[in-house]
Motif scaffolding. Structure first.
Motif, PDB file in Angstrom:
ATOM      1  N   TYR A 215       0.838  -1.201   0.000  1.00 59.03           N
ATOM      2  CA  TYR A 215       0.000   0.000   0.000  1.00 59.03           C
ATOM      3  C   TYR A 215       0.879   1.260   0.000  1.00 59.03           C
ATOM      4  CZ  TYR A 215      -3.374   3.474   1.582  1.00 59.03           C
ATOM      5  OH  TYR A 215      -4.153   4.596   1.690  1.00 59.03           O
TER       6      TYR A 215
ATOM      7  N   TYR B 163       2.376   1.719  -3.513  1.00 58.75           N
ATOM      8  CA  TYR B 163       1.386   2.241  -4.451  1.00 58.75           C
ATOM      9  C   TYR B 163       1.116   3.721  -4.211  1.00 58.75           C
ATOM     10  CZ  TYR B 163       0.114  -2.549  -5.910  1.00 58.75           C
ATOM     11  OH  TYR B 163       0.105  -3.820  -6.413  1.00 58.75           O
ATOM     12  N   HIS B 164       0.953   4.102  -2.968  1.00 64.25           N
ATOM     13  CA  HIS B 164       0.619   5.502  -2.684  1.00 64.25           C
ATOM     14  C   HIS B 164       1.800   6.447  -2.843  1.00 64.25           C
ATOM     15  CE1 HIS B 164      -3.662   5.765  -1.794  1.00 64.25           C
ATOM     16  NE2 HIS B 164      -3.502   4.474  -1.950  1.00 64.25           N
TER      17      HIS B 164
ATOM     18  N   TRP C 199      -3.453   6.269 -10.697  1.00 66.25           N
ATOM     19  CA  TRP C 199      -3.786   6.023  -9.296  1.00 66.25           C
ATOM     20  C   TRP C 199      -4.058   7.344  -8.596  1.00 66.25           C
ATOM     21  CZ3 TRP C 199       0.711   2.122  -8.103  1.00 66.25           C
ATOM     22  CH2 TRP C 199       0.462   0.932  -8.778  1.00 66.25           C
TER      23      TRP C 199
ATOM     24  N   ASP D 156      -7.822   7.429  -3.583  1.00 64.05           N
ATOM     25  CA  ASP D 156      -8.823   6.398  -3.329  1.00 64.05           C
ATOM     26  C   ASP D 156      -8.495   5.043  -3.956  1.00 64.05           C
ATOM     27  OD1 ASP D 156     -10.461   8.224  -1.925  1.00 64.05           O
ATOM     28  OD2 ASP D 156     -11.227   8.988  -3.835  1.00 64.05           O
ATOM     29  N   TYR D 157      -7.582   5.025  -4.925  1.00 61.13           N
ATOM     30  CA  TYR D 157      -7.264   3.787  -5.628  1.00 61.13           C
ATOM     31  C   TYR D 157      -5.776   3.709  -5.903  1.00 61.13           C
ATOM     32  CZ  TYR D 157      -6.870   0.159  -9.090  1.00 61.13           C
ATOM     33  OH  TYR D 157      -6.481  -0.983  -9.751  1.00 61.13           O
ATOM     34  N   PRO D 158      -5.169   2.590  -5.607  1.00 62.09           N
ATOM     35  CA  PRO D 158      -5.707   1.430  -4.891  1.00 62.09           C
ATOM     36  C   PRO D 158      -5.722   1.680  -3.387  1.00 62.09           C
ATOM     37  CG  PRO D 158      -3.478   0.956  -5.682  1.00 62.09           C
ATOM     38  CD  PRO D 158      -3.818   2.338  -6.138  1.00 62.09           C
ATOM     39  N   ASP D 159      -6.805   1.274  -2.748  1.00 66.47           N
ATOM     40  CA  ASP D 159      -6.905   1.474  -1.303  1.00 66.47           C
ATOM     41  C   ASP D 159      -6.386   0.252  -0.541  1.00 66.47           C
ATOM     42  OD1 ASP D 159      -8.984  -0.421  -1.350  1.00 66.47           O
ATOM     43  OD2 ASP D 159     -10.548   1.080  -1.164  1.00 66.47           O
TER      44      ASP D 159
ATOM     45  N   LEU E 135      -8.223  -3.049  -0.960  1.00 72.00           N
ATOM     46  CA  LEU E 135      -7.953  -3.736  -2.221  1.00 72.00           C
ATOM     47  C   LEU E 135      -6.633  -4.497  -2.143  1.00 72.00           C
ATOM     48  CD1 LEU E 135      -8.744  -4.411  -5.120  1.00 72.00           C
ATOM     49  CD2 LEU E 135      -7.649  -2.266  -5.819  1.00 72.00           C
TER      50      LEU E 135
ATOM     51  N   ARG F 258      -1.819  -3.441 -11.435  1.00 75.34           N
ATOM     52  CA  ARG F 258      -1.196  -2.828 -10.271  1.00 75.34           C
ATOM     53  C   ARG F 258       0.308  -3.125 -10.190  1.00 75.34           C
ATOM     54  NH1 ARG F 258      -6.304  -3.629  -9.125  1.00 75.34           N
ATOM     55  NH2 ARG F 258      -6.321  -5.627  -8.073  1.00 75.34           N
TER      56      ARG F 258
ATOM     57  N   TRP G 140     -13.820   3.400 -14.818  1.00 71.73           N
ATOM     58  CA  TRP G 140     -13.239   3.981 -13.611  1.00 71.73           C
ATOM     59  C   TRP G 140     -12.731   5.402 -13.836  1.00 71.73           C
ATOM     60  CZ3 TRP G 140     -11.083  -0.809 -15.379  1.00 71.73           C
ATOM     61  CH2 TRP G 140     -11.757  -1.917 -14.889  1.00 71.73           C
TER      62      TRP G 140
END
Length: 180
Positions: free
Chosen positions: A36, A39-40, A50, A53-56, A59, A108, A169
Motif C-alpha cells: 500500500y 502504491y501511494h 492512481w 482512493d485507488y488502490p486502497d 484492495l 497494479r 473507472w
C-alpha cells in the motif's frame, strides 16, 4: 520459471539495485502495508492513473487473499509489486482472443521511484507471465492508460498487442493481450 527467465530476472534485479541481489516472491498478508505504501508513493507520477482512493488498503488486502501478488525485495525493502487478479472484470471491455480458456489478468504493477528506469518493471512482468504460463494460463491481458506512453512502449516490447480501447473507472484505457 525457466532458467533463462530466472537468470535474466536475477541480472536485471542485481543491476537495478546497484549490485545487491533482489528476490521476487509471492506476496504475503504481512506485506499489505508495504505494498500500500509503495502504491501511494506513486500517486503523483506522470502518466499514472492512481489516486488517493485507488488502490486502497482494502484492495491490497483483497489482492493478497484472493489473487496472486508478486513482490520484489532488495534486502528487506519491498521495491516492486504486481498482481495477477482473480477477476473477470475485463470481460466485455475489448475483443479479447476468443479461444482463451484461462486468462492471466495483470495489474497494479508498481516500482519504487528510486528503482525506476532499471528494468525492474519488465522483470516483474516477465516473472508474472512465466508464472501464469506455468499455472496453465493461455494468454495475459491488462489495461494501460491511453496517456501512459512509457508503459505502452514497454508492453509492446514484451510482445503485447493492443486489441481495443475502453472507458472505465473515470479513465480511458488501451486493452493489451498476449498469448503465453
Amino acid at each position: 520459471m525457466n532458467r533463462k527467465t530466472q537468470k535474466e530476472a536475477q541480472r536485471t534485479a542485481e543491476a537495478g539495485s546497484g549490485g545487491s541481489a533482489c528476490t521476487i516472491e509471492r506476496g504475503r498478508a504481512q506485506d499489505a502495508e508495504d505494498i500500500y505504501a509503495l502504491y501511494h508513493s506513486l500517486i503523483d507520477m506522470p502518466y499514472g492513473t492512481w489516486n488517493e482512493d485507488y488502490p486502497d488498503f482494502e484492495l491490497v488486502q483483497e489482492d493478497l487473499a484472493r489473487s496472486e501478488v508478486f513482490v520484489m525485495r532488495d534486502g528487506g525493502r519491498l521495491i516492486a509489486a504486481i498482481v495477477n487478479e482473480d477477476s473477470d472484470e475485463f470481460d466485455g471491455m475489448a475483443p479479447w482472443y476468443d479461444d482463451v480458456s484461462r486468462w492471466a489478468q495483470l495489474g497494479r504493477l508498481g516500482v519504487d521511484r528510486a528503482y525506476q528506469g532499471r528494468g525492474i518493471g519488465r522483470t516483474m512482468m516477465r516473472y508474472a507471465l512465466e508464472r501464469a504460463k506455468e499455472e496453465g494460463c493461455d494468454a495475459a491481458r491488462l489495461l494501460v492508460g491511453v496517456h501512459n506512453l512509457p508503459a505502452q512502449r514497454a508492453y509492446s516490447t514484451l510482445g503485447f498487442d493492443v486489441c481495443g480501447e475502453a472507458e472505465a473507472w473515470g479513465n480511458r484505457w488501451l486493452c493489451y493481450q498476449k498469448r503465453l
